[in-house]
Design an enzyme around this catalytic site. Structure first.
Site, PDB file in Angstrom:
ATOM      1  N   LYS A 208      -3.774 -13.021   9.439  1.00 32.13           N
ATOM      2  CA  LYS A 208      -2.371 -13.226   9.810  1.00 32.13           C
ATOM      3  C   LYS A 208      -1.654 -11.879   9.924  1.00 32.13           C
ATOM      4  O   LYS A 208      -1.006 -11.592  10.910  1.00 32.13           O
ATOM      5  CB  LYS A 208      -1.723 -14.111   8.740  1.00 32.13           C
ATOM      6  CG  LYS A 208      -0.291 -14.454   8.973  1.00 32.13           C
ATOM      7  CD  LYS A 208       0.149 -15.510   7.963  1.00 32.13           C
ATOM      8  CE  LYS A 208       1.656 -15.658   7.945  1.00 32.13           C
ATOM      9  NZ  LYS A 208       2.100 -16.681   6.990  1.00 32.13           N
ATOM     10  N   GLU A 214      -9.699  -6.190   2.726  1.00 30.03           N
ATOM     11  CA  GLU A 214     -11.075  -6.696   2.858  1.00 30.03           C
ATOM     12  C   GLU A 214     -11.413  -6.939   4.319  1.00 30.03           C
ATOM     13  O   GLU A 214     -12.458  -6.530   4.824  1.00 30.03           O
ATOM     14  CB  GLU A 214     -11.237  -8.022   2.086  1.00 30.03           C
ATOM     15  CG  GLU A 214     -11.157  -7.902   0.584  1.00 30.03           C
ATOM     16  CD  GLU A 214      -9.731  -8.025   0.052  1.00 30.03           C
ATOM     17  OE1 GLU A 214      -8.760  -7.788   0.823  1.00 30.03           O
ATOM     18  OE2 GLU A 214      -9.583  -8.327  -1.144  1.00 30.03           O
ATOM     19  N   GLY A 270      -1.041 -18.980   4.826  1.00 28.71           N
ATOM     20  CA  GLY A 270      -2.483 -18.761   4.977  1.00 28.71           C
ATOM     21  C   GLY A 270      -3.315 -19.978   4.584  1.00 28.71           C
ATOM     22  O   GLY A 270      -4.190 -20.437   5.318  1.00 28.71           O
ATOM     23  N   ARG A 271      -3.020 -20.530   3.409  1.00 36.60           N
ATOM     24  CA  ARG A 271      -3.855 -21.653   2.926  1.00 36.60           C
ATOM     25  C   ARG A 271      -3.526 -22.962   3.629  1.00 36.60           C
ATOM     26  O   ARG A 271      -4.123 -23.990   3.338  1.00 36.60           O
ATOM     27  CB  ARG A 271      -3.733 -21.778   1.399  1.00 36.60           C
ATOM     28  CG  ARG A 271      -2.315 -21.927   0.904  1.00 36.60           C
ATOM     29  CD  ARG A 271      -2.254 -21.668  -0.602  1.00 36.60           C
ATOM     30  NE  ARG A 271      -0.883 -21.610  -1.111  1.00 36.60           N
ATOM     31  CZ  ARG A 271      -0.130 -20.516  -1.089  1.00 36.60           C
ATOM     32  NH1 ARG A 271      -0.584 -19.403  -0.550  1.00 36.60           N
ATOM     33  NH2 ARG A 271       1.092 -20.534  -1.590  1.00 36.60           N
ATOM     34  N   GLU A 356      -3.296 -21.653  -5.606  1.00 39.95           N
ATOM     35  CA  GLU A 356      -2.407 -20.600  -5.097  1.00 39.95           C
ATOM     36  C   GLU A 356      -1.030 -21.201  -4.825  1.00 39.95           C
ATOM     37  O   GLU A 356      -0.017 -20.511  -4.870  1.00 39.95           O
ATOM     38  CB  GLU A 356      -2.995 -19.972  -3.823  1.00 39.95           C
ATOM     39  CG  GLU A 356      -2.416 -18.598  -3.548  1.00 39.95           C
ATOM     40  CD  GLU A 356      -3.186 -17.814  -2.496  1.00 39.95           C
ATOM     41  OE1 GLU A 356      -3.325 -16.594  -2.657  1.00 39.95           O
ATOM     42  OE2 GLU A 356      -3.624 -18.416  -1.501  1.00 39.95           O
ATOM     43  N   HIS A 387     -25.996 -33.570 -12.861  1.00 35.46           N
ATOM     44  CA  HIS A 387     -27.087 -32.956 -13.622  1.00 35.46           C
ATOM     45  C   HIS A 387     -26.675 -31.628 -14.233  1.00 35.46           C
ATOM     46  O   HIS A 387     -27.519 -30.845 -14.645  1.00 35.46           O
ATOM     47  CB  HIS A 387     -28.317 -32.789 -12.728  1.00 35.46           C
ATOM     48  CG  HIS A 387     -28.871 -34.117 -12.299  1.00 35.46           C
ATOM     49  ND1 HIS A 387     -29.909 -34.733 -12.945  1.00 35.46           N
ATOM     50  CD2 HIS A 387     -28.465 -34.962 -11.315  1.00 35.46           C
ATOM     51  CE1 HIS A 387     -30.145 -35.905 -12.368  1.00 35.46           C
ATOM     52  NE2 HIS A 387     -29.282 -36.067 -11.377  1.00 35.46           N
ATOM     53  N   LYS A 507      -3.886  -5.990  -6.146  1.00 31.47           N
ATOM     54  CA  LYS A 507      -4.098  -5.269  -4.881  1.00 31.47           C
ATOM     55  C   LYS A 507      -3.555  -3.847  -4.993  1.00 31.47           C
ATOM     56  O   LYS A 507      -4.192  -2.884  -4.577  1.00 31.47           O
ATOM     57  CB  LYS A 507      -3.314  -5.955  -3.751  1.00 31.47           C
ATOM     58  CG  LYS A 507      -3.924  -7.189  -3.169  1.00 31.47           C
ATOM     59  CD  LYS A 507      -3.181  -7.472  -1.856  1.00 31.47           C
ATOM     60  CE  LYS A 507      -3.214  -8.923  -1.461  1.00 31.47           C
ATOM     61  NZ  LYS A 507      -2.351  -9.229  -0.335  1.00 31.47           N
TER      62      LYS A 507
HETATM   63  C1  G6Q Z   1      -2.899 -17.819   1.566  1.00 33.20           C
HETATM   64  C2  G6Q Z   1      -2.707 -16.431   1.208  1.00 33.20           C
HETATM   65  C3  G6Q Z   1      -3.936 -15.570   1.370  1.00 33.20           C
HETATM   66  C4  G6Q Z   1      -4.176 -15.035   2.762  1.00 33.20           C
HETATM   67  C5  G6Q Z   1      -5.196 -13.912   2.690  1.00 33.20           C
HETATM   68  C6  G6Q Z   1      -5.528 -13.350   4.029  1.00 33.20           C
HETATM   69  O1  G6Q Z   1      -2.045 -18.656   1.559  1.00 33.20           O
HETATM   70  O2  G6Q Z   1      -1.614 -15.940   1.879  1.00 33.20           O
HETATM   71  O3  G6Q Z   1      -5.111 -16.197   0.921  1.00 33.20           O
HETATM   72  O4  G6Q Z   1      -4.587 -16.053   3.613  1.00 33.20           O
HETATM   73  O5  G6Q Z   1      -4.711 -12.918   1.847  1.00 33.20           O
HETATM   74  O6  G6Q Z   1      -4.403 -12.824   4.634  1.00 33.20           O
HETATM   75  P1  G6Q Z   1      -4.422 -12.379   6.124  1.00 33.20           P
HETATM   76  O7  G6Q Z   1      -4.666 -13.587   6.967  1.00 33.20           O
HETATM   77  O8  G6Q Z   1      -3.082 -11.763   6.398  1.00 33.20           O
HETATM   78  O9  G6Q Z   1      -5.539 -11.394   6.282  1.00 33.20           O
END
Ligand code: G6Q
Length: 543
Positions: A208, A214, A270-271, A356, A387, A507
């Site tokens: 996003k 990462e 994001g989620r 989250e 199990h 972070k």
């Molecule tokens: C989700 C969070 C988080 C996000 C990641 C990736 O709700 O905001 O998990 O999706 O940190 O972020 P980017 O899509 O900006 O790389």
């Protein structure tokens, strides 16, 4: 909407005293008292059946929980979300993942602009791209067809796509191989590309913000891997990289043609983004028609959540039950147990969605809560969990409400497998609820000293969710069911399920430590003594 603190609200207080009356009741007694319980405490909507009869609730409990929802203004909050109000107050954003599945022609206005046409524009662009990859029309730099699609993203830009790919693998194009790289650990990237030909590989950089450490680290490594494999010609990037992002400038800076960028908006968390352009890899895997069916499923559950009376509203019922266990029984966790191998990543996906979102301790008014908020979600597909960790759920000291998820039909009818699988699911829910008394154990001729070990107390609550078959539409309904259950819980707790400030501190500290690990000179360390010593030891061991 009530502005009273949650614990002062009349329904909450009533639930507290009601809890002391019913906490000692056993599910055996509740079922014995009402022979129709297994039919009565159920709800069904858009093809999803929820049996919540094996919960430690009476009619009175349900009445009070529903009253709590009314008192806490759940109805107004639902309307505010669907309307596009900026309910994510700490980030001043609307929360409109529901707009991602709105039909063409519906109007949802954010900051004076109807967002639905843009949603469909992106979906159409995704569809034409997916078709080009799937048909072999899109060629790599050297003229080869794309055979490998690698999604690079993390968190919300990874867990939804990987979960959906696994869930819908049956519907996927088997000529294409899909990989998902998320971890900054180089093992992840190295294993994903192992044995692959860069000339046949397409990377979908899903981020996003397009700044996530990462994802950007992996994306640059992928870029080098492609360039190295294809003779260093920069023009190869356009054929082997596309981006999913809200940040056109950063995408351009990376070298990706913004014509190959699929956008979304700040009102998609994001989620909550697997049904936005973040689902591009899903669409390439299963095709545009299946992706649209997935969206239809989401939309059906949205409509149910938005319109159904709370007493028949699946996400509301599930959300309220989660509050009941978390706040009144002090249950710390919820186990999600899909009896469906294709849903093997569903618990991991739900962990982010639930934890989250509702892992917060400050209310919308900035006050520290004095009640429990989001539980720990975890799980594994049945029957594997049986199990391993089910022992603790059956006979341990913790109360762990379970969500069993099963399907009437299998996509792979082979022999007796499916009946055996489902028999296990029904049996586990039954065993958890009703257990086995000492008398029953004795009656089996068990040695007296073993009797206490072989008693199952029972009274372990569960929901059973039953649907017909895992297909794109059903997956959409299932995810939306949990999204809205999470929303319901957040509304009761008066917290903001849509921010995630808790991920920031680590972070920032990592950014400070990276140069301390990389520096050739021995760095001056100013952390605590433990962190200093660990960094020093790592540097020594890493020489
Ligand atoms: C989700 C969070 C988080 C996000 C990641 C990736 O709700 O905001 O998990 O999706 O940190 O972020 P980017 O899509 O900006 O790389």
């Amino acid at each position: 909407m009530s502005t009273k603190p949650l614990t002062d609200s009349p329904a909450w207080k009533a639930l507290q005293s009601h809890h002391s009356e019913v906490a000692g009741l056993h599910l055996r007694e509740l079922f014995a008292a009402d022979p129709g319980r297994g039919d009565n405490l159920t709800a069904e909507a858009c093809g999803i059946f929820l049996d919540y009869s094996k919960n430690r609730v009476t009619d009175k409990t349900l009445e009070l929980l529903l009253r709590l929802a009314e008192e806490r203004g759940l109805r107004e909050r639902i309307d505010a979300m669907f309307r596009g109000d900026k309910i994510n107050i700490t980030e001043n954003r609307a929360v409109l993942h529901t707009a991602l599945r709105a039909p063409r022609g519906q109007k949802i206005v954010v900051d004076g602009e109807d967002v639905v046409p843009a949603v469909h524009e992106v979906l159409d662009k995704m569809a034409s791209f997916a078709d080009r990859i799937r048909s072999g029309q899109w060629l790599g730099h050297t003229g080869k067809k794309i055979r490998n699609v690698i999604n690079i993203g993390i968190g919300g830009s990874d867990l939804g796509p990987v979960m959906a790919y696994e869930a819908l693998k049956f519907y996927s194009d088997r000529a294409l191989r899909f990989e998902f790289v998320s971890n900054v650990d180089s093992d992840d990237f190295a294993e994903a590309v192992h044995g692959l030909d860069p000339a046949e590989t397409l990377f979908v950089i899903s981020s996003k913000t397009f700044t996530t450490l990462e994802t950007m680290t992996n994306a640059h490594t992928a870029r080098e891997w492609v360039l190295r494999g294809l003779g260093g010609d920069e023009s190869a990037i356009a054929k082997h990289f596309v981006a999913v992002s809200t940040n056109a400038e950063k995408v351009r800076e990376f070298g990706i043609d913004t014509a190959n960028m699929f956008g979304f908006w700040d009102w998609v968390g994001g989620r909550y983004s697997m049904d936005s352009a973040i689902g591009l890899s899903t669409m390439v895997a299963v095709g545009p028609a299946n992706f649209r069916a997935l969206l239809d499923g989401f939309r059906e559950m949205d409509e149910h959540f938005r319109t159904a009376p709370f007493g028949q509203n699946l996400p509301v019922i599930m959300g309220l039950l989660a509050v009941w266990y978390g706040d009144f029984f002090d249950a710390q966790t919820v186990a999600v147990l899909p009896y469906e191998q294709y849903l093997k990543r569903f618990p991991a996906y739900l962990q982010q969605l639930t934890m989250e979102s509702n892992g917060k301790s400050i209310t919308l008014d900035g006050q520290h809560v004095d009640y429990n908020t989001g539980a720990i979600y975890w799980g594994e597909p049945g029957t594997n969990g049986q199990h391993s960790f089910y022992q603790l759920i059956h006979q341990g000291t913790h109360l762990i409400p379970c969500d069993f998820i099963g399907f009437a039909k299998t996509l792979n009818p082979i022999g007796r497998h499916h009946d055996i699988l489902m028999a296990n699911m029904f049996a586990q829910a039954e065993a958890l609820a009703f257990g086995k008394t000492a008398e029953e154990v004795r009656a089996e001729g068990t040695r007296e000293d073993l009797v206490p070990h072989r008693v199952f107390e029972g009274n372990r609550p569960s929901n059973t969710i039953l649907a017909e078959v895992v297909d794109p539409k059903t997956l959409g309904k299932l995810v939306a069911l949990y999204e809205h259950s999470v929303f319901t819980q957040g509304a009761i707790w008066n917290i903001n399920p849509f921010d995630q400030w808790g991920v920031e501190l680590g972070k920032v500290l990592a950014q400070r430590i990276i140069p301390e690990l990389e520096s050739r000179e021995v760095p001056t360390l100013n952390h605590d003594s433990s962190t200093n010593a660990l960094i020093t030891r790592y540097r020594r061991m890493n020489q």
